[in-house]
Design an enzyme around this catalytic site. Structure first.
Site, mmCIF file in Angstrom:
data_model
loop_
_atom_site.group_PDB
_atom_site.id
_atom_site.type_symbol
_atom_site.label_atom_id
_atom_site.label_comp_id
_atom_site.label_asym_id
_atom_site.label_seq_id
_atom_site.Cartn_x
_atom_site.Cartn_y
_atom_site.Cartn_z
ATOM 1 N N ASP A 3 120.112 20.450 -47.817
ATOM 2 C CA ASP A 3 120.786 19.446 -48.520
ATOM 3 C C ASP A 3 120.012 18.289 -48.902
ATOM 4 O O ASP A 3 120.186 17.563 -49.720
ATOM 5 C CB ASP A 3 122.123 19.179 -47.692
ATOM 6 C CG ASP A 3 123.344 20.146 -47.741
ATOM 7 O OD1 ASP A 3 123.085 21.098 -48.581
ATOM 8 O OD2 ASP A 3 124.076 19.934 -46.942
ATOM 9 N N LEU A 16 88.441 46.806 -55.521
ATOM 10 C CA LEU A 16 87.546 47.090 -54.385
ATOM 11 C C LEU A 16 87.441 48.629 -54.117
ATOM 12 O O LEU A 16 88.406 49.510 -54.563
ATOM 13 C CB LEU A 16 88.332 46.639 -52.955
ATOM 14 C CG LEU A 16 88.203 45.132 -52.994
ATOM 15 C CD1 LEU A 16 89.095 44.527 -51.729
ATOM 16 C CD2 LEU A 16 86.932 44.419 -52.961
ATOM 17 N N GLU A 51 90.369 41.599 -42.807
ATOM 18 C CA GLU A 51 91.579 41.190 -43.736
ATOM 19 C C GLU A 51 92.744 42.008 -43.933
ATOM 20 O O GLU A 51 92.248 43.419 -44.502
ATOM 21 C CB GLU A 51 91.247 40.278 -45.002
ATOM 22 C CG GLU A 51 90.103 39.215 -44.657
ATOM 23 C CD GLU A 51 89.723 38.501 -45.784
ATOM 24 O OE1 GLU A 51 89.988 38.563 -47.088
ATOM 25 O OE2 GLU A 51 88.374 38.428 -45.736
ATOM 26 N N LYS A 88 95.243 44.023 -46.317
ATOM 27 C CA LYS A 88 95.472 44.257 -47.822
ATOM 28 C C LYS A 88 97.056 44.197 -48.167
ATOM 29 O O LYS A 88 97.580 44.994 -47.757
ATOM 30 C CB LYS A 88 94.778 45.627 -48.120
ATOM 31 C CG LYS A 88 94.788 45.834 -49.671
ATOM 32 C CD LYS A 88 94.013 46.950 -49.940
ATOM 33 C CE LYS A 88 94.068 47.282 -51.391
ATOM 34 N NZ LYS A 88 95.381 47.367 -52.147
ATOM 35 N N ASP A 126 100.033 44.440 -50.779
ATOM 36 C CA ASP A 126 100.520 45.392 -51.465
ATOM 37 C C ASP A 126 100.942 44.488 -52.879
ATOM 38 O O ASP A 126 102.177 44.285 -52.980
ATOM 39 C CB ASP A 126 101.362 46.311 -51.245
ATOM 40 C CG ASP A 126 101.324 47.754 -52.149
ATOM 41 O OD1 ASP A 126 100.385 47.787 -53.189
ATOM 42 O OD2 ASP A 126 102.269 48.476 -52.359
ATOM 43 N N TYR A 183 92.489 34.121 -50.984
ATOM 44 C CA TYR A 183 91.478 34.804 -49.978
ATOM 45 C C TYR A 183 90.064 34.750 -50.424
ATOM 46 O O TYR A 183 89.176 34.841 -49.583
ATOM 47 C CB TYR A 183 91.783 36.283 -49.609
ATOM 48 C CG TYR A 183 91.709 37.254 -50.842
ATOM 49 C CD1 TYR A 183 90.947 37.529 -51.622
ATOM 50 C CD2 TYR A 183 93.180 37.604 -51.030
ATOM 51 C CE1 TYR A 183 91.173 38.233 -52.687
ATOM 52 C CE2 TYR A 183 93.393 38.415 -52.483
ATOM 53 C CZ TYR A 183 92.214 38.729 -53.109
ATOM 54 O OH TYR A 183 92.442 39.619 -54.163
ATOM 55 N N LYS A 237 92.738 52.224 -46.847
ATOM 56 C CA LYS A 237 94.056 52.651 -47.318
ATOM 57 C C LYS A 237 94.804 53.513 -45.985
ATOM 58 O O LYS A 237 94.300 54.375 -45.710
ATOM 59 C CB LYS A 237 94.235 53.083 -48.452
ATOM 60 C CG LYS A 237 93.800 52.558 -49.823
ATOM 61 C CD LYS A 237 95.107 51.500 -50.103
ATOM 62 C CE LYS A 237 94.646 50.790 -51.408
ATOM 63 N NZ LYS A 237 95.144 51.745 -52.448
ATOM 64 N N CYS A 260 138.943 59.111 -54.578
ATOM 65 C CA CYS A 260 138.256 58.135 -53.828
ATOM 66 C C CYS A 260 138.722 58.211 -52.383
ATOM 67 O O CYS A 260 139.774 58.325 -51.770
ATOM 68 C CB CYS A 260 138.771 56.459 -54.198
ATOM 69 S SG CYS A 260 138.258 55.299 -53.321
ATOM 70 N N CYS A 291 140.925 55.044 -50.962
ATOM 71 C CA CYS A 291 142.217 54.668 -51.543
ATOM 72 C C CYS A 291 143.069 55.907 -52.097
ATOM 73 O O CYS A 291 144.316 55.636 -52.562
ATOM 74 C CB CYS A 291 142.431 53.528 -52.650
ATOM 75 S SG CYS A 291 141.531 54.011 -54.387
ATOM 76 N N CYS A 310 135.699 54.820 -58.613
ATOM 77 C CA CYS A 310 136.682 54.689 -58.311
ATOM 78 C C CYS A 310 137.469 53.685 -59.428
ATOM 79 O O CYS A 310 136.983 52.543 -59.316
ATOM 80 C CB CYS A 310 137.149 54.269 -56.804
ATOM 81 S SG CYS A 310 138.875 53.584 -56.428
ATOM 82 N N CYS A 319 141.544 48.653 -54.586
ATOM 83 C CA CYS A 319 140.847 49.550 -53.552
ATOM 84 C C CYS A 319 140.467 48.786 -52.426
ATOM 85 O O CYS A 319 139.437 47.962 -52.755
ATOM 86 C CB CYS A 319 139.758 50.503 -54.258
ATOM 87 S SG CYS A 319 138.882 51.718 -52.888
#
Length: 693
Positions: free
Chosen positions: A38, A87, A116, A118, A120, A227, A315, A409, A412, A427, A432
């Site tokens: 706020d 890389l 470091e 990696k 994604d 980086y 990886k 469903c 219900c 449904c 419901c």
């Protein structure tokens, strides 16, 4: 309110910008907020007001510029100052040892390595001049990237002005990504709106950063880590470790988890350590990077046409495990969609225990031939969302049972239906209890009406006890009714009552998003609120009128029109208005027609005197509707610099085309006309700005 002088406004704007930038760094980079939302909102609102009063004081690096500027017609291709190479990948210990041996052969020694994680995500290159962010590019093909500057400005953790006023140019590189929590929320929202899901956070981040409308990017809550320094007026940075520390000092977000590995054994230990620890991070890492820490050695090691020889990206293999489907249950969503969910024997996977996985619809069950009792291979898509990859057919013993979605469903008992062109069974009963529960949860969620304390268990009790049968019933709850619920104390009841009262002040866009109209998420709700200004005007709009609004289109228009055509929905909205919720924006109604009432204005190309969003706000104040496409109903086509294909369409349609100078002259004349005919107190029409956060 008295408008301050230009000098007073300039001084206060400088203070507010510095203060807001500091709090954004604390919140989005350091995760140490010092003020409440706020208080932040009040500071931002004050800055917006001052900049609106003195538009010549607005600067590109103002925090108010983060909310998303004008939509673009395409991304300009720009050549990188230095190629953005990929890389080399490694997938095994042998690959890592081969990389280390090559470095040692070339240098005659194995220097320390920077380890470091990696991320994604999507690689980007950022340019700063005199300490201010001026341009950002994607990797593209490595030589040319796409200019996504406007979208990058919306990323809260990216500094628009550095903490030091560096002379000259500074080019840095990093990765834009989406946190797991934000990815899950985005996909949950898309699933509720029955839109295609993103496969993983990387795809979500890439798709979000390349949105033509920066406001969409702003809504996706992207993050960034830096980086690398490519070009800089800096001295003494001789190692990658020093570069990372310098980036932190300048105010850039830098990923934790970095380590200096003194030899090959420590490098391999670093990779092994993060094989499991990475799952505890709030973002997805698909590997780790080893870099020669000595920057001077990079030139000696050189590069191939595509990859540098001084770094290796290791990886981690995707984690997949076998488990058994104990049962398949049916979940009923807020739109009535019946979704099969596989209950699994618990299995540890990517850092958590997985016990269920969505099967989406009957077609998916049939395609994978999934049966109750099957042995299945499971994984987490993007290390987040559990999914069944395949069935181990060879493990079947004949006890497995095929699954079919029920004809009624399960909650219900209403007969389920499958509409033409849809893959889901639904449904049709709007009353419901399952749909009501999910609808109430969505209505109260943070991105909608943000009713704190109204969680899943409370909602379930309210529905099960019959205390709430429509959205409007929420606002007729009192302390006595809430105290009837299990584990509900006086303080909790009072907090919910206060949260309900506070939610009545939410803007129209939040209310529209909360209603759960199919295909009309937060961004579409914002567009509709800006275009129509009230629930009454929106309910009166035809499907054709809705479809012509920029960012809506025929599918969304049909869904919105159908929602407002439903008598039960209209009754609920009438009750919400009577109960004090905001069903219109703060617009002063004019007793005389607005000069451009109902007319459509199309913008193409770049405007110089204002952003497209600001120009659209001016034409809306005159009663016009900005549109993204040229049609027979187009009143005016405004052609800015580098106008695109819309200009050709306008010529073919014989539409009225004007340049920017003529456009602003026409706007001024229309505003003068309105002021000369409107009574006092109605000399202009104002549109409330929405919360920039």
């Amino acid at each position: 309110m008295t408008v301050p002088s230009r000098g007073e406004a300039s001084r206060r704007i400088a203070i507010l910008r510095e203060e807001l930038a500091r709090h954004e760094h604390l919140y989005y980079v350091l995760d140490r907020p010092e003020i409440s939302d706020d208080v932040y909102d009040s500071l931002m609102t004050e800055l917006l007001g001052l900049e609106r009063a003195w538009p010549d004081l607005v600067e590109p690096d103002s925090p108010t510029r983060r909310v998303g500027g004008r939509p673009v017609e395409g991304f300009e291709k720009v050549e990188h100052a230095a190629p953005m190479l990929s890389l080399e990948n490694g997938f095994s210990e042998e690959d890592v040892r081969a990389f280390l041996a090559r470095v040692e052969r070339t240098l005659g020694r194995l220097p320390p390595l920077s380890g470091e994680l990696k991320i994604d995500g999507l690689a980007v290159s950022l340019l700063y001049e005199e300490g201010r962010f001026v341009r950002g590019l994607t990797r593209g093909d490595g030589r040319f990237g796409e200019d996504v500057t406007s979208n990058l400005r919306t990323i809260r953790s990216l500094p628009l002005r550095l903490r030091e006023a560096l002379p000259g140019r500074l080019e840095v590189r990093g990765e834009v990504y989406m946190k797991k929590e934000d990815f899950a929320s985005l996909n949950a929202e898309r699933e509720e709106e029955e839109l295609p899901l993103f496969a993983n956070p990387r795809n979500a981040a890439a798709g979000s950063l390349r949105q033509l409308d920066p406001a969409v990017t702003a809504s996706r809550r992207l993050s960034v880590y830096l980086y690398q320094i490519v070009e800089a007026p800096l001295q003494g940075l001789t190692s990658q470790s020093a570069v990372l520390e310098r980036l932190r000092e300048l105010g850039f977000p830098v990923q934790p988890g970095h380590a200096l590995c003194r030899d090959g054994d420590e490098a391999l230990a670093y990779l092994e350590r993060w094989k499991e620890e990475r799952f505890s991070l709030p973002y997805v890492t698909d590997g780790a990077v080893l870099k020669v820490d000595d920057i001077a050695a990079w030139e000696t090691l050189g590069a191939t046409a595509k990859t540098p020889r001084w770094a290796l990206a290791f990886k981690y293999p995707p984690e997949e495990k076998k488990t058994r489907i104990r049962e398949i249950i049916v979940s009923v969503g807020r739109t009535g969609a019946l979704t099969p969910v596989a209950l699994l024997d618990p299995v540890p996977l990517s850092g958590s225990v997985v016990q269920r996985a969505s099967l989406h619809n009957q077609d998916e069950v049939d395609r994978k031939d999934v049966r109750i009792g099957d042995r299945v291979i499971v994984r987490k898509a993007g290390e987040i969302i559990p999914e069944i990859v395949a069935v181990d057919v060879e493990a079947r013993d004949g006890s497995e049972r095929p699954f079919r979605l029920p004809e009624r469903c399960p909650v219900c008992g209403a007969s389920s239906v499958r509409l033409p062109g849809e893959a889901v069974l639904r449904c049709p009963n709007r009353s419901c209890p399952a749909q009501l529960r999910e609808g109430l949860r969505h209505f109260a969620s943070r991105g909608a009406m943000d009713i704190r304390g109204l969680g899943e268990k409370i909602v379930a009790q309210l529905v099960d006890r019959g205390l709430v049968t429509t959205l409007a019933d929420l606002y007729e709850l009192d302390r006595e009714k809430l105290l009837m619920l299990e584990r509900m104390g006086e303080k909790s009841a009072s907090n919910i009552i206060q949260a309900l009262e506070t939610s009545k002040k939410r803007p129209l866009a939040r209310l529209l998003a909360a209603l759960g109209i199919r295909y009309a998420g937060a961004r579409v709700a914002e567009i509709l609120a800006q275009a129509f200004g009230s629930v009454e005007a929106l309910a009166a709009a035809s499907e054709e009128t809705l479809a012509d609004v920029d960012g809506v289109g025929p599918v969304i228009a049909a869904s919105v029109a159908a929602f407002f055509a439903d008598e039960a929905n209209r009754r609920t909205l009438d009750r919400l208005a009577r109960l004090g919720l905001r069903t219109s924006e703060a617009r002063r109604a004019a007793s005389v027609p607005l000069p451009w009432e109902g007319r459509r204005v199309v913008f193409t190309g770049e405007l110089q005197r204002a952003t497209r969003a600001e120009a659209e706000e001016r034409v809306r104040a005159l009663g016009a509707l900005p549109s993204s496409s040229v049609s027979a109903k187009t009143f005016l086509v405004v052609a800015g610099e580098k106008a695109g294909g819309k200009l050709d369409k306008a010529r073919a349609a014989s539409a009225a085309i004007v340049d920017e100078e003529t456009f602003w002259r026409l706007v001024g004349e229309a505003e003068d006309l309105f002021r000369s005919t409107a009574p006092e107190g109605e000399k202009e029409v104002t549109v409330e700005n929405h919360d920039p956060r």
